[in-house]
Every structure is written in structure tokens, then in C-alpha cells.
Enzyme design. Structure first.
Site, PDB file in Angstrom:
ATOM      1  N   CYS A  66      30.752 -69.906   2.490  1.00 17.30           N
ATOM      2  CA  CYS A  66      29.560 -70.753   2.300  1.00 17.30           C
ATOM      3  C   CYS A  66      28.305 -69.899   2.100  1.00 17.30           C
ATOM      4  O   CYS A  66      28.083 -68.910   2.810  1.00 17.30           O
ATOM      5  CB  CYS A  66      29.395 -71.671   3.506  1.00 17.30           C
ATOM      6  N   CYS A  70      23.619 -70.106   8.215  1.00 14.82           N
ATOM      7  CA  CYS A  70      23.562 -70.684   9.559  1.00 14.82           C
ATOM      8  C   CYS A  70      24.098 -69.657  10.571  1.00 14.82           C
ATOM      9  O   CYS A  70      25.256 -69.232  10.456  1.00 14.82           O
ATOM     10  CB  CYS A  70      24.385 -71.969   9.627  1.00 14.82           C
ATOM     11  N   CYS A  73      27.510 -70.017  12.369  1.00 14.35           N
ATOM     12  CA  CYS A  73      28.695 -70.456  11.643  1.00 14.35           C
ATOM     13  C   CYS A  73      29.580 -69.321  11.124  1.00 14.35           C
ATOM     14  O   CYS A  73      29.136 -68.471  10.338  1.00 14.35           O
ATOM     15  CB  CYS A  73      28.291 -71.350  10.480  1.00 14.35           C
ATOM     16  N   CYS A 110      38.056 -86.775  10.131  1.00 11.15           N
ATOM     17  CA  CYS A 110      36.864 -86.102   9.598  1.00 11.15           C
ATOM     18  C   CYS A 110      37.300 -84.885   8.796  1.00 11.15           C
ATOM     19  O   CYS A 110      38.142 -84.108   9.246  1.00 11.15           O
ATOM     20  CB  CYS A 110      35.974 -85.635  10.739  1.00 11.15           C
ATOM     21  N   CYS A 142      35.385 -89.679   7.627  1.00 14.31           N
ATOM     22  CA  CYS A 142      34.088 -88.991   7.702  1.00 14.31           C
ATOM     23  C   CYS A 142      34.192 -87.696   6.899  1.00 14.31           C
ATOM     24  O   CYS A 142      35.226 -87.020   6.933  1.00 14.31           O
ATOM     25  CB  CYS A 142      33.755 -88.686   9.157  1.00 14.31           C
ATOM     26  N   CYS A 202      26.358 -89.626  10.658  1.00 13.00           N
ATOM     27  CA  CYS A 202      26.814 -88.864  11.815  1.00 13.00           C
ATOM     28  C   CYS A 202      25.917 -87.635  11.844  1.00 13.00           C
ATOM     29  O   CYS A 202      25.997 -86.788  10.944  1.00 13.00           O
ATOM     30  CB  CYS A 202      28.282 -88.476  11.648  1.00 13.00           C
ATOM     31  N   ARG A 274      29.365 -88.166  20.487  1.00 12.93           N
ATOM     32  CA  ARG A 274      30.629 -87.423  20.421  1.00 12.93           C
ATOM     33  C   ARG A 274      30.502 -86.069  21.112  1.00 12.93           C
ATOM     34  O   ARG A 274      29.659 -85.251  20.763  1.00 12.93           O
ATOM     35  CB  ARG A 274      31.022 -87.219  18.952  1.00 12.93           C
TER      36      ARG A 274
END
Ligand code: SAM
Ligand code: DTB
Ligand code: SF4
Length: 332
Positions: A66, A70, A73, A110, A142, A202, A274
Site C-alpha cells: 500500500c 500509516c 500498518c 469483512c 463489509c 463502519c 466492535r
């Protein structure tokens, strides 16, 4: 601060507010724990009297590589932990996993793509087929795949997508210490597109990234002042993965998770809260406190996206011990 001696009456009836102030939320986060738990439970029992917990399974369809940076991550190309070399999953294997998740008792599936943004083409078409397939199994679907356009949101809605996960992660004030390749505003714009397309939202965050209590309150304030509230709010605690810039941060005190969950429940009574990444760092009792304080969903299955999650049998035992209600028969 003194302890409350009478039931927090103002919360006996569910009141949905969208005018929260950061200071009020910070006060909730910092209440004496006994008061906070009592307060959250009053709200939770009113909103979810059956203590029903949703089981959501998670699968990484496109892993690693990616472009975003972040700091938490392991899938970012900017981190030395980037998980490269894994090919994307195609429709059939994904639907097989969804079927298995359903058989294990999940009712939401998800799917994650480690993308900065969705691009049109074969991968997006495959995503639409996966969404249709998951919905045909009778599961909620999701997707989390970064930023999207109005047209992509519309097509996902047409495919039957239940929810789009797009976390704000932390406060606007702390954001640039965690991510530099996108702005908070871009995140909010994607959420608006999802909402306009009629897909539920979400959206949650991560604690344990060096933020202050005010930062946590500031994130929750943004979520609580959305109208309607996000239907689902994942509360993650940082999984400090080796090779990421946050690898050396120590894990948060489990009671901080309890406080975050309880406060989220109080200010967004009807949303699903969650209990997400970081459950492996919580012992059974801390998880039960989170369930008592208002968590009504967990990620269920042995892995999250790239990191591990508690074993299915351990979770079954946990939920049975806690005496909460799930879809499957706990005695089988
Ligand atoms: N690329 C998409 C995005 O950022 O929206 C989707 C995938 S991303 C991995 C989904 C969410 O996982 C992030 O927003 C973050 O909240 C959470 N996450 C990722 N790594 C994490 C970690 N190490 N600890 C806790 N939560 C994490
Ligand atoms: C969310 O808030 N947490 C999930 C889900 N949404 C996509 C992801 C957690 C990822 C934890 C780190 C990993 O497994 O890579
Ligand atoms: Fe990419 Fe999402 Fe990971 Fe950020 S959190 S690096 S956007 S996969």
C-alpha cells in the site's frame, strides 16, 4: 472526582445526541471506572437488552504494497514489515472463506484491500462479485479498500454492500504524527460518499499510538457528531508490528480499552461497538468487561488482516462464559 450514588438517570431513556463537546467526552473517559461502567451498562442494557454479540469474520483479499504511510500498518510500502509477494485472492476462494465463516457462526464477512484508493477495472469488478456472493450467502458484507469515488460507492451499493469500513483512526490533531500521505478531510469525504450512496458506515480508531486522552475524546466527538452515527465503530488497540514505525510502543493498559468501549457506548447508544484488533493482548476478564461495558461485536476467526486473532474455540468459550447471546448454539 467523587463516585455517583444514584443511577445515572439522564441515561435511562436512549437519547441520541449530535452536539457533543470534546470536554464532555473527556470527562466520561476519565470518570471513576465504577461510574463509567455503571453508566455504560445502563445505556447498553436499554439499547441491547439481550446482550447480543455479532461475530464478524475478516479476510485480506489484497495484502501489502500500500502506498499510504500509516505508521501502525504492516501493509504500507513505507514500512520494512510490508508483506509483499502475496497475490490477490480471486472470487471463488473468497466466497469459500465466506461460506466457512458462516458455518462457523459469523453473520458478517469483512474483506480488506490494502489500497490507498479503489481503481476501476478487473479488481473492482471482482470486488463487486465478492460482495454479491457474500450477500447471496445471507451474510452482511463489509469492504475496506481506501478512498472511493461517488460512482464506485453507488456500484458497491447496487451490489448489496452492507457497510464500508473507513477508520478515522485518531484525532485530527494527532493525525499527522501517524499518517502523512493523506488528510483527515479526505477520509471524511470518503465517509460522506459512502453515506450518500446508502451504505452503512463502519468507522472507528486505534488507541495506543501515543495519543492523549483529549485525542481519544476528539476522535469520539467527531464520530458522535455525525448524523446519523456510524452504524459500526471498531475500537482497535495498536498491534505493534515489527518493522512499523510504532513497533516499540508498549501495549495499552486493558482498562483503557474498557474505558474507550464504555464511552463509545454511552455517546453512540445504538451503534455496534466492535472490539477489534488487540484482543490477544486482553485477558478473558478484560474482554468480558468490554462486553459488559458495551462491546457488541468481535472479529471472529483466527486472523485479522495480517496479524493473529484469538482462536475460534477460545472465543466460543469466552462468549459462553460471559453469558452473552450469539447466533450459534454454544453447546454444540
Ligand atoms: N487500506 C484501507 C484503509 O486504510 O482504510 C483498508 C485496510 S486498513 C488495514 C483497516 C484498518 O485496520 C485501519 O484503518 C486501522 O484502523 C486498522 N489497523 C491496521 N493496522 C493495525 C494495527 N497494527 N493495529 C491496530 N489496528 C490496525
Ligand atoms: C478495523 O478497524 N480493524 C480491522 C478491520 N477494521 C479491517 C483490521 C485490523 C487489522 C490489524 C492489523 C492486521 O492484522 O494487519
Ligand atoms: Fe494502506 Fe490501509 Fe494500511 Fe494505511 S491502513 S497503509 S491505507 S492498508
Amino acid at each position: 472526582m467523587t463516585l455517583l450514588h444514584s443511577r445515572p438517570t439522564q441515561f435511562q431513556k436512549i437519547v441520541l445526541r449530535h452536539d457533543w463537546k470534546v470536554e464532555e467526552i473527556k470527562d466520561l473517559l476519565e470518570q471513576p471506572l465504577m461510574d463509567l461502567l455503571w453508566h455504560a451498562q445502563c445505556v447498553h442494557r436499554e439499547a441491547n437488552p439481550g446482550y447480543k454479540v455479532q461475530l464478524a469474520s475478516l479476510l485480506s483479499v489484497k495484502t501489502g504494497g500500500c502506498e499510504e504511510d500509516c505508521a501502525y500498518c504492516p501493509q504500507s510500502i513505507h514500512s520494512s514489515s510490508d508483506v509483499t509477494g502475496q497475490s490477490d485472492l480471486s472470487v471463488e476462494p473468497v466466497l469459500n472463506r465466506a461460506r466457512a465463516a458462516k458455518e462457523a457462526g459469523a453473520d458478517r464477512f469483512c474483506m480488506g484491500w490494502a489500497w490507498r484508493e479503489i481503481r476501476d477495472g478487473a479488481s473492482f469488478d471482482a470486488m463487486l462479485s465478492m460482495v454479491r456472493g457474500v450477500r447471496d450467502l445471507g451474510l452482511e458484507a463489509c469492504v475496506t479498500a481506501g478512498m472511493l469515488t461517488d460512482d464506485q460507492a453507488k456500484r458497491l451499493a447496487q451490489a448489496g454492500l452492507t457497510a464500508y469500513n473507513h477508520n478515522l483512526d485518531t484525532s485530527p490533531e494527532h493525525y499527522d504524527k501517524i499518517i502523512s500521505t493523506r488528510t483527515y478531510q479526505e477520509r471524511l469525504e470518503t465517509l460522506q460518499r459512502v453515506r450518500s450512496a446508502g451504505i452503512t458506515i463502519c468507522c472507528g480508531g486505534i488507541i495506543g499510538m501515543g495519543e492523549s486522552i483529549t485525542d481519544r475524546a476528539s476522535l469520539l466527538c467527531i464520530l458522535a457528531n455525525m448524523d446519523p452515527h456510524p452504524e459500526s465503530i471498531p475500537i482497535n488497540s495498536l498491534v505493534a508490528v515489527e518493522g512499523t514505525p510504532l513497533e516499540n510502543l508498549s501495549s495499552v493498559d486493558p482498562l483503557e480499552m474498557v474505558r474507550m468501549v464504555a464511552t463509545t457506548r454511552i455517546i453512540m447508544p445504538n451503534s455496534r461497538v466492535r472490539l477489534s484488533a488487540g484482543r490477544e493482548q486482553l485477558n478473558r476478564e478484560a474482554q468480558i468487561l468490554c462486553l459488559q461495558a458495551g462491546a457488541d461485536s468481535i472479529f471472529y476467526g483466527e486472523s485479522l488482516l495480517t496479524t493473529s486473532n484469538p482462536a475460534v474455540m477460545a472465543d466460543r468459550e469466552l462468549l459462553a462464559k460471559a453469558g452473552v447471546n450469539v447466533n450459534w448454539d454454544l453447546n454444540d
